[in-house]
Design a protein around this motif. Structure first.
Motif, PDB file in Angstrom:
ATOM      1  N   MET A 140       0.925  -1.196  -0.118  1.00  9.27           N
ATOM      2  CA  MET A 140       0.026   0.209  -0.011  1.00  9.27           C
ATOM      3  C   MET A 140       0.660   1.286   0.152  1.00  9.27           C
ATOM      4  SD  MET A 140      -3.548   0.885   1.886  1.00  9.27           S
ATOM      5  CE  MET A 140      -3.865  -0.183   0.571  1.00  9.27           C
ATOM      6  N   ALA A 141       0.394   2.201  -0.637  1.00  8.36           N
ATOM      7  CA  ALA A 141       1.326   3.556  -0.636  1.00  8.36           C
ATOM      8  C   ALA A 141       1.251   4.152   0.394  1.00  8.36           C
ATOM      9  CB  ALA A 141       0.524   4.731  -1.898  1.00  8.36           C
ATOM     10  N   ARG A 142       2.320   4.752   0.747  1.00  6.71           N
ATOM     11  CA  ARG A 142       2.528   5.452   2.202  1.00  6.71           C
ATOM     12  C   ARG A 142       2.161   7.128   1.721  1.00  6.71           C
ATOM     13  NH1 ARG A 142       2.753   3.877   6.235  1.00  6.71           N
ATOM     14  NH2 ARG A 142       3.657   1.892   5.489  1.00  6.71           N
ATOM     15  N   LEU A 143       1.353   7.501   2.738  1.00  5.13           N
ATOM     16  CA  LEU A 143       0.793   9.119   2.485  1.00  5.13           C
ATOM     17  C   LEU A 143       1.844   9.956   3.287  1.00  5.13           C
ATOM     18  CD1 LEU A 143      -2.763   8.452   2.642  1.00  5.13           C
ATOM     19  CD2 LEU A 143      -1.400   8.236   0.524  1.00  5.13           C
ATOM     20  N   GLY A 144       1.744  11.267   2.454  1.00  7.00           N
ATOM     21  CA  GLY A 144       2.402  12.377   3.146  1.00  7.00           C
ATOM     22  C   GLY A 144       1.268  12.909   4.058  1.00  7.00           C
ATOM     23  N   GLU A 145       1.630  13.931   4.773  1.00  3.90           N
ATOM     24  CA  GLU A 145       0.975  14.786   5.588  1.00  3.90           C
ATOM     25  C   GLU A 145      -0.247  15.402   4.899  1.00  3.90           C
ATOM     26  OE1 GLU A 145      -0.007  18.039   6.502  1.00  3.90           O
ATOM     27  OE2 GLU A 145      -1.109  17.318   8.121  1.00  3.90           O
ATOM     28  N   LEU A 146      -0.030  16.029   3.937  1.00  2.72           N
ATOM     29  CA  LEU A 146      -1.331  16.693   3.234  1.00  2.72           C
ATOM     30  C   LEU A 146      -2.016  15.690   2.323  1.00  2.72           C
ATOM     31  CD1 LEU A 146      -2.691  19.095   2.108  1.00  2.72           C
ATOM     32  CD2 LEU A 146      -0.831  19.542   0.257  1.00  2.72           C
ATOM     33  N   GLU A 147      -1.323  14.787   1.916  1.00  2.00           N
ATOM     34  CA  GLU A 147      -2.118  13.654   1.162  1.00  2.00           C
ATOM     35  C   GLU A 147      -3.201  13.153   2.060  1.00  2.00           C
ATOM     36  OE1 GLU A 147       0.938  12.147  -2.137  1.00  2.00           O
ATOM     37  OE2 GLU A 147       1.094  11.430  -0.029  1.00  2.00           O
ATOM     38  N   ARG A 148      -2.891  12.730   3.435  1.00  2.00           N
ATOM     39  CA  ARG A 148      -3.493  12.217   4.412  1.00  2.00           C
ATOM     40  C   ARG A 148      -4.785  12.981   4.656  1.00  2.00           C
ATOM     41  NH1 ARG A 148      -0.745   8.988   9.473  1.00  2.00           N
ATOM     42  NH2 ARG A 148      -0.217   8.292   7.665  1.00  2.00           N
ATOM     43  N   VAL A 180      -6.135  15.308   2.775  1.00  3.95           N
ATOM     44  CA  VAL A 180      -6.860  15.265   1.817  1.00  3.95           C
ATOM     45  C   VAL A 180      -7.841  14.148   1.674  1.00  3.95           C
ATOM     46  CG1 VAL A 180      -6.997  14.790  -0.940  1.00  3.95           C
ATOM     47  CG2 VAL A 180      -5.531  16.765   0.117  1.00  3.95           C
ATOM     48  N   MET A 181      -7.262  13.023   1.982  1.00 11.85           N
ATOM     49  CA  MET A 181      -7.842  11.821   2.276  1.00 11.85           C
ATOM     50  C   MET A 181      -9.069  11.568   3.391  1.00 11.85           C
ATOM     51  SD  MET A 181      -7.165   9.631  -0.133  1.00 11.85           S
ATOM     52  CE  MET A 181      -8.181   8.216   0.324  1.00 11.85           C
ATOM     53  N   ASP A 182      -8.574  12.627   4.471  1.00 10.62           N
ATOM     54  CA  ASP A 182      -9.406  12.588   5.501  1.00 10.62           C
ATOM     55  C   ASP A 182     -10.828  13.353   4.963  1.00 10.62           C
ATOM     56  OD1 ASP A 182      -8.377  11.209   7.367  1.00 10.62           O
ATOM     57  OD2 ASP A 182      -7.199  12.753   8.114  1.00 10.62           O
ATOM     58  N   VAL A 183     -10.752  14.276   4.178  1.00 13.48           N
ATOM     59  CA  VAL A 183     -11.584  15.129   3.693  1.00 13.48           C
ATOM     60  C   VAL A 183     -12.615  14.161   2.923  1.00 13.48           C
ATOM     61  CG1 VAL A 183     -12.339  16.795   1.998  1.00 13.48           C
ATOM     62  CG2 VAL A 183     -10.513  17.139   3.453  1.00 13.48           C
ATOM     63  N   LEU A 184     -11.759  13.602   2.084  1.00 15.94           N
ATOM     64  CA  LEU A 184     -12.616  12.398   1.202  1.00 15.94           C
ATOM     65  C   LEU A 184     -13.208  11.379   2.065  1.00 15.94           C
ATOM     66  CD1 LEU A 184     -10.385  11.851  -1.950  1.00 15.94           C
ATOM     67  CD2 LEU A 184     -12.266  13.619  -1.755  1.00 15.94           C
ATOM     68  N   TRP A 185     -12.770  10.868   2.880  1.00 17.85           N
ATOM     69  CA  TRP A 185     -13.414   9.836   3.800  1.00 17.85           C
ATOM     70  C   TRP A 185     -14.291  10.344   4.438  1.00 17.85           C
ATOM     71  CZ3 TRP A 185      -7.926   8.033   4.933  1.00 17.85           C
ATOM     72  CH2 TRP A 185      -7.336   6.731   4.022  1.00 17.85           C
ATOM     73  N   ALA A 186     -14.368  11.697   4.813  1.00 13.96           N
ATOM     74  CA  ALA A 186     -15.339  12.305   5.628  1.00 13.96           C
ATOM     75  C   ALA A 186     -16.618  12.554   5.018  1.00 13.96           C
ATOM     76  CB  ALA A 186     -15.068  13.665   6.260  1.00 13.96           C
ATOM     77  N   MET A 238      -4.960  19.953  -6.547  1.00 13.30           N
ATOM     78  CA  MET A 238      -5.286  19.298  -7.687  1.00 13.30           C
ATOM     79  C   MET A 238      -4.000  18.081  -7.888  1.00 13.30           C
ATOM     80  SD  MET A 238      -6.360  20.662 -11.513  1.00 13.30           S
ATOM     81  CE  MET A 238      -4.700  21.150 -11.644  1.00 13.30           C
ATOM     82  N   THR A 239      -3.010  18.656  -7.577  1.00 10.75           N
ATOM     83  CA  THR A 239      -1.678  17.601  -7.792  1.00 10.75           C
ATOM     84  C   THR A 239      -1.837  16.712  -6.821  1.00 10.75           C
ATOM     85  OG1 THR A 239      -0.416  19.869  -8.198  1.00 10.75           O
ATOM     86  CG2 THR A 239       0.861  17.903  -7.718  1.00 10.75           C
ATOM     87  N   VAL A 240      -2.134  17.091  -5.406  1.00  8.40           N
ATOM     88  CA  VAL A 240      -2.283  15.953  -4.379  1.00  8.40           C
ATOM     89  C   VAL A 240      -3.288  14.964  -4.879  1.00  8.40           C
ATOM     90  CG1 VAL A 240      -3.089  15.666  -2.075  1.00  8.40           C
ATOM     91  CG2 VAL A 240      -1.491  17.598  -2.715  1.00  8.40           C
TER      92      VAL A 240
END
Lengths: 138, 138
Positions: free
Chosen positions: A1-9, A11-17, A48-50
């Motif tokens: 599984m990919a490792r995520l950076g701080e900002l990436e995480r 962003v994922m939190d926003v999406l998951w939320a 967008m990049t993230v």
DNA sequence: GCGACTCTACTACGAGACGTCGTACGACCC
DNA sequence: GGGTCGTACGACGTCTCGTAGTAGAGTCGC
């Protein structure tokens, strides 16, 4: 599984939320994510990049919505977390033969001792459920 | 907890393999680790650098042995793994109130379902032991 | 006492991941 | 038909990590 950076995480939190994965959710656009992270004062293109990189890592899937893309998590947060936990557990296999429960077992024991009582209960219940034939109503 | 690179992990594996932490172990010198990783054909200083970085990350502790240093893991492998697992679990807290067992619980359930039967058994036993008063003889 | 070893301390460098954008350019709305 | 909005690319600076080289000090055999 990919490792995520701080900002990436983040962003994922926003999406998951906002967008649960399997159940129909329309996901979020770059704009929406940017707004959700307004306190970070990020440029639109940064988000967008993230999102693009996350898609590259297979963490999110996207689909067209008019001219824009809508992103949503490729998997629910729990799946990601469980995956990370399993990977952590796997490093116990350090060059040793698999199928052997050496350090893996020790690690599991340590882990079991570290979770809170409430969570231990949850874990116990989950294990219980797993060993059952399964398929019981509610 | 610090994240480890591929070589760093390999070095930790060598240390974990030969020097158990708490029980008196003399640890390993740079030379010994280099020899253990002979198949990688690494320069002596490469291993030294890695050990130095590991020390900086708090992953290993070192003590003088004449002119050289002897390195040993700061914690056993199981502790490291358990720590990683807990950290993975912690990302479930995504900005939500703690003490609440939301995604954490879901993640635990997922995890429980993913471990092999044998490990589930181990986990169950560990949880059992934890809930007991503990302190029973052998 | 000197030279060959052995270790440590520093410094370095290239690749890759990540945070962060800017620019160019096409599509839309009024 | 000119703003506005969105995308696609490219870029740059910082860190982490793998990988070493060099300099200099301590050690030992002769």
């Amino acid at each position: 599984m990919a490792r995520l950076g701080e900002l990436e995480r983040a962003v994922m939190d926003v999406l998951w939320a906002r967008g649960t994965p399997e159940p129909p959710s329309d996901g979020a656009t770059v704009r929406e994510v940017t707004d959700a992270l307004a306190d970070r004062d990020l440029a639109y293109t940064t988000v967008m990049t993230v999102l693009d990189r996350l898609a590259g890592k297979g963490m999110v899937v996207r689909q067209r919505d008019g001219r824009a893309w809508r992103y949503q998590p490729a998997a629910p947060r729990e799946a990601y977390i469980a995956q990370l936990m399993l990977e952590a557990l796997d490093i116990a296999q350090a060059g040793e033969a698999a199928a052997e429960t050496g350090d893996r077992g020790a690690a599991l024991v340590r882990f079991a001792r570290s979770v809170t009582g409430q969570e231990a209960e949850l874990l116990r219940a989950a294990l219980e459920e797993q060993s059952r034939p399964a398929g019981e109503g509610t």
